[in-house]
Enzyme design. Structure first.
Site, mmCIF file in Angstrom:
data_model
loop_
_atom_site.group_PDB
_atom_site.id
_atom_site.type_symbol
_atom_site.label_atom_id
_atom_site.label_comp_id
_atom_site.label_asym_id
_atom_site.label_seq_id
_atom_site.Cartn_x
_atom_site.Cartn_y
_atom_site.Cartn_z
ATOM 1 N N GLN A 262 7.304 3.927 3.878
ATOM 2 C CA GLN A 262 5.894 3.545 3.898
ATOM 3 C C GLN A 262 5.663 2.293 4.739
ATOM 4 O OE1 GLN A 262 3.780 5.501 1.496
ATOM 5 N NE2 GLN A 262 2.225 4.860 2.948
ATOM 6 N N LYS B 92 5.359 1.809 -3.164
ATOM 7 C CA LYS B 92 5.300 3.171 -3.716
ATOM 8 C C LYS B 92 5.569 3.069 -5.207
ATOM 9 C CE LYS B 92 4.798 7.497 -2.381
ATOM 10 N NZ LYS B 92 4.055 8.091 -1.254
ATOM 11 N N LYS C 297 5.507 3.397 8.331
ATOM 12 C CA LYS C 297 4.332 4.248 8.528
ATOM 13 C C LYS C 297 3.059 3.411 8.578
ATOM 14 C CE LYS C 297 4.288 7.689 5.738
ATOM 15 N NZ LYS C 297 4.108 8.634 4.619
ATOM 16 N N LYS D 54 0.867 -1.187 0.000
ATOM 17 C CA LYS D 54 0.000 0.000 0.000
ATOM 18 C C LYS D 54 0.896 1.227 0.000
ATOM 19 C CE LYS D 54 -3.924 2.096 0.359
ATOM 20 N NZ LYS D 54 -3.642 2.739 -0.945
ATOM 21 N N ASN E 47 -2.438 19.079 -2.049
ATOM 22 C CA ASN E 47 -3.412 18.385 -1.223
ATOM 23 C C ASN E 47 -3.090 18.480 0.266
ATOM 24 O OD1 ASN E 47 -3.776 15.470 0.203
ATOM 25 N ND2 ASN E 47 -5.603 16.060 -0.926
ATOM 26 N N GLY F 147 -2.754 8.238 -4.279
ATOM 27 C CA GLY F 147 -2.122 9.431 -4.852
ATOM 28 C C GLY F 147 -0.895 9.849 -4.060
ATOM 29 N N ASP F 148 -0.157 10.776 -4.615
ATOM 30 C CA ASP F 148 0.972 11.441 -3.957
ATOM 31 C C ASP F 148 1.205 12.704 -4.793
ATOM 32 O OD1 ASP F 148 3.229 10.979 -1.809
ATOM 33 O OD2 ASP F 148 4.324 11.607 -3.572
ATOM 34 N N THR G 292 -4.484 13.472 5.113
ATOM 35 C CA THR G 292 -3.063 13.651 5.440
ATOM 36 C C THR G 292 -2.858 14.974 6.176
ATOM 37 O OG1 THR G 292 -2.530 12.396 3.462
ATOM 38 C CG2 THR G 292 -0.724 13.569 4.514
ATOM 39 N N SER H 98 -6.784 5.716 3.782
ATOM 40 C CA SER H 98 -6.835 4.803 2.633
ATOM 41 C C SER H 98 -7.181 3.392 3.118
ATOM 42 C CB SER H 98 -5.483 4.755 1.912
ATOM 43 O OG SER H 98 -5.347 5.840 1.023
HETATM 44 P P1 NAP Z 1 0.599 17.752 -4.423
HETATM 45 O O1 NAP Z 1 -0.852 17.914 -4.201
HETATM 46 O O2 NAP Z 1 1.094 17.405 -5.778
HETATM 47 O O3 NAP Z 1 1.312 19.085 -3.915
HETATM 48 C C1 NAP Z 1 2.711 19.173 -3.825
HETATM 49 C C2 NAP Z 1 3.078 20.603 -3.450
HETATM 50 O O4 NAP Z 1 4.459 20.652 -3.162
HETATM 51 C C3 NAP Z 1 2.836 21.587 -4.576
HETATM 52 O O5 NAP Z 1 2.562 22.846 -4.035
HETATM 53 C C4 NAP Z 1 4.182 21.566 -5.300
HETATM 54 O O6 NAP Z 1 4.455 22.732 -6.063
HETATM 55 C C5 NAP Z 1 5.126 21.469 -4.133
HETATM 56 N N1 NAP Z 1 6.362 20.797 -4.584
HETATM 57 C C6 NAP Z 1 6.463 19.550 -5.105
HETATM 58 N N2 NAP Z 1 7.730 19.276 -5.431
HETATM 59 C C7 NAP Z 1 8.426 20.372 -5.117
HETATM 60 C C8 NAP Z 1 9.800 20.721 -5.202
HETATM 61 N N3 NAP Z 1 10.705 19.856 -5.708
HETATM 62 N N4 NAP Z 1 10.173 21.945 -4.753
HETATM 63 C C9 NAP Z 1 9.265 22.816 -4.233
HETATM 64 N N5 NAP Z 1 7.949 22.546 -4.126
HETATM 65 C C10 NAP Z 1 7.555 21.359 -4.557
HETATM 66 O O7 NAP Z 1 1.209 16.619 -3.448
HETATM 67 P P2 NAP Z 1 0.756 16.254 -1.963
HETATM 68 O O8 NAP Z 1 -0.094 15.050 -2.045
HETATM 69 O O9 NAP Z 1 0.253 17.457 -1.249
HETATM 70 O O10 NAP Z 1 2.143 15.786 -1.339
HETATM 71 C C11 NAP Z 1 3.006 16.670 -0.639
HETATM 72 C C12 NAP Z 1 3.951 15.881 0.255
HETATM 73 O O11 NAP Z 1 3.181 15.111 1.181
HETATM 74 C C13 NAP Z 1 4.849 14.862 -0.464
HETATM 75 O O12 NAP Z 1 6.069 14.758 0.225
HETATM 76 C C14 NAP Z 1 4.085 13.563 -0.296
HETATM 77 O O13 NAP Z 1 4.919 12.426 -0.413
HETATM 78 C C15 NAP Z 1 3.552 13.741 1.111
HETATM 79 N N6 NAP Z 1 2.406 12.892 1.461
HETATM 80 C C16 NAP Z 1 1.265 12.948 0.749
HETATM 81 C C17 NAP Z 1 0.194 12.157 1.120
HETATM 82 C C18 NAP Z 1 -1.127 12.220 0.412
HETATM 83 O O14 NAP Z 1 -2.067 11.594 0.897
HETATM 84 N N7 NAP Z 1 -1.278 12.948 -0.654
HETATM 85 C C19 NAP Z 1 0.313 11.281 2.207
HETATM 86 C C20 NAP Z 1 1.507 11.259 2.940
HETATM 87 C C21 NAP Z 1 2.529 12.074 2.551
HETATM 88 P P3 NAP Z 1 4.345 22.660 -7.669
HETATM 89 O O15 NAP Z 1 2.898 22.545 -7.957
HETATM 90 O O16 NAP Z 1 4.961 23.931 -8.147
HETATM 91 O O17 NAP Z 1 5.147 21.455 -8.082
#
Ligand code: NAP
Length: 453
Positions: A111, A126, A114, A90, A240, A165-166, A209, A385
């Protein structure tokens, strides 16, 4: 460095050259686990950690698709099936140009710990692609997702591997991926999470999250008899996780000063209120615009473009109480950590995965601030999830309140596990050790029970 850490890191670096993020993730865990290996020689004898750093399976494939100009594009797809000792693989899918094998291995490795911490029966995995959805039309994203699933569908399933998603993979992408899976398999099953509410998704999954990271922060504050009420908070990202982190901080009476994307960040001294957050959600989720537009809409806010020449991120250099890094890995380095501490920040809750470098983490641990590592603090996403999978299996949907209550309870329990385990291993208040050891034990014991597989 202990003999155990030295030995393990040599092994990992030799076998996985050019994967610095994976080395970093393993190193952090190895340091914590050296405490366990002293007390539990059986884990060393069984070579549990040596087995855990080797993915059970790595799938890597070509993803060809045709863009709107009729040009053929080729991306690379991956799925890392890391560990299935306590349940089906997962973990999310990431679509971002920086994606490579090492980054996905670091994410898959984290993961595993976690998912174990959530106490739900989920193994770790992943995946993703170096495809960049930014600037692509919906039709291009759909064609890419369909081509990606044309290979991935062979390897996943509701009892085998359940992606979510991520970064770069939200509701739109999950929809296209699910549609193609269903078409290929002629099966309507819970093979992906983060689905739309009308077709098997769970209430609160989009929020989970960010909400979870704030619930975890509240639990950490409670150990000092405090709440988020009136706290000044720095949040990075605007996707997100960041959006729902802001939403929950506002609900609990905190004040949010910053948001960012990869081009820069905004600082709003008056605070990002509900109306401004609605603007951000529309900007990012519907219009797919840049955070710069926030400062064009709300004139009091200051926009600072990202400067790759700087050795620190100015977002982390403002007076505040709490920081919620919610963008990406290694977004807080040693200098940023010094700035945060200098500006009075005494709580970090990691919405993003591995947003702090080892140097930054050492500074936070030395300063004895409330530092909640991502494995624990952002586990609410995968936990919900897990709740989506449970609802899919029952062909039933829980209410918003039911899911939110379960999420809150899971975050409370993860916090308690971290505190209790850290104490048991002689490092009270160290949430890094608490999360790493707490997550490890259950997986390690399951691996021993199941023999050498
Ligand atoms: P998302 O919706 O795609 O948003 C990512 C955000 O971070 C956007 O504002 C993006 O800006 C910025 N970003 C991404 N890469 C970057 C970089 N190299 N430098 C600067 N800014 C950057 O993704 P998300 O789901 O919110 O995920 C954000 C973080 O949370 C990640 O580390 C992910 O692994 C973690 N996470 C997510 C979840 C989940 O359920 N979604 C769960 C656990 C952990 P731009 O649009 O300009 O790229």
């Amino acid at each position: 460095m202990s003999e155990f850490v030295n030995y393990l890191m040599n092994l990992v670096k030799t076998k996985n050259p050019n994967e610095p993020e994976f080395h970093q993730a393993v190193y952090e865990v190895a340091i914590s686990l050296s405490l366990v290996m002293e007390r539990h020689p059986e884990y060393r004898k069984e070579k549990i950690l040596e087995r855990m750093v080797e993915p059970e399976r790595v799938i890597m494939f070509r993803v060809p698709w045709v863009d709107d100009q009729d040009e053929v594009q080729i991306n690379r797809g991956f799925r890392i099936e890391m560990n299935s000792a306590i349940g089906p693989y997962k973990g999310g899918l990431r679509f971002h140009p920086s994606v490579n094998l090492g980054i996905l291995k670091f994410l898959a490795f984290e993961q595993v710990f976690k998912n174990s911490l959530t106490s739900l029966p989920m193994g770790g995995g992943k995946g993703g692609s170096d495809f960049d959805p930014k600037g692509k039309s919906d039709a291009e994203v759909m064609r890419f997702c369909q081509s990606f699933m044309n290979e991935l569908y062979r390897h996943i399933g509701p009892n085998t591997d359940v992606p979510a998603g991520d970064i770069g993979v939200g509701g739109r992408e999950i929809g296209y991926l699910f549609g193609q899976y269903k078409r290929l398999k002629n099966e309507f099953t819970g093979v992906l999470t983060g689905k739309g509410l009308n077709w098997g998704g769970s209430l609160i999954r989009p929020e989970a999250t960010g909400y979870g990271s704030v619930y975890f922060a509240s639990e950490m504050l409670a150990t000092r008899g405090e709440t988020l009420e009136g706290k000044k908070c720095l949040v990075s990202g605007s996707g997100n996780v960041a959006q729902y982190t802001v939403e929950k901080i506002l609900e609990l009476g905190g004040k949010v000063l910053t948001l960012s994307d990869s081009n820069g960040y905004i600082y709003d001294e008056e605070g990002i209120d509900r109306e401004k957050l609605n603007f951000v959600m529309d900007l990012k989720n519907n219009r797919r615009g840049r955070i710069k537009e926030y400062a064009e809409e709300f004139k009091n806010a200051v926009y600072t473009p990202a400067d790759p020449g700087l050795d620190y991120n100015p977002l982390w250099n403002h007076k505040a109480d709490c920081a919620f890094p919610s963008a990406t890995q290694n977004e807080i380095n040693g200098k940023d950590a010094q700035n945060l501490l200098k500006n009075g920040v005494y709580l970090i809750s990691e919405g993003a995965n591995m947003p702090c470098t080892p140097e930054a983490i050492d500074l936070f641990l030395d300063a004895k601030i409330l530092y909640g590592p991502g494995k624990a603090a952002n586990a609410g996403g995968v936990a919900t999830s897990g709740l989506e999978m449970a609802q899919n299996s029952m062909r039933y949907s829980w209410t918003r309140e039911e899911v939110d209550n379960r999420l809150r309870l899971i975050m409370k329990n993860i916090h308690k596990t971290c505190v209790d385990v850290a104490e048991k291993y002689g490092t009270p208040g160290n949430y890094v050790n608490g999360a790493n050891i707490g997550g490890f034990i259950k997986v390690a014991d399951a691996m021993i029970d199941q023999g050498i597989v």
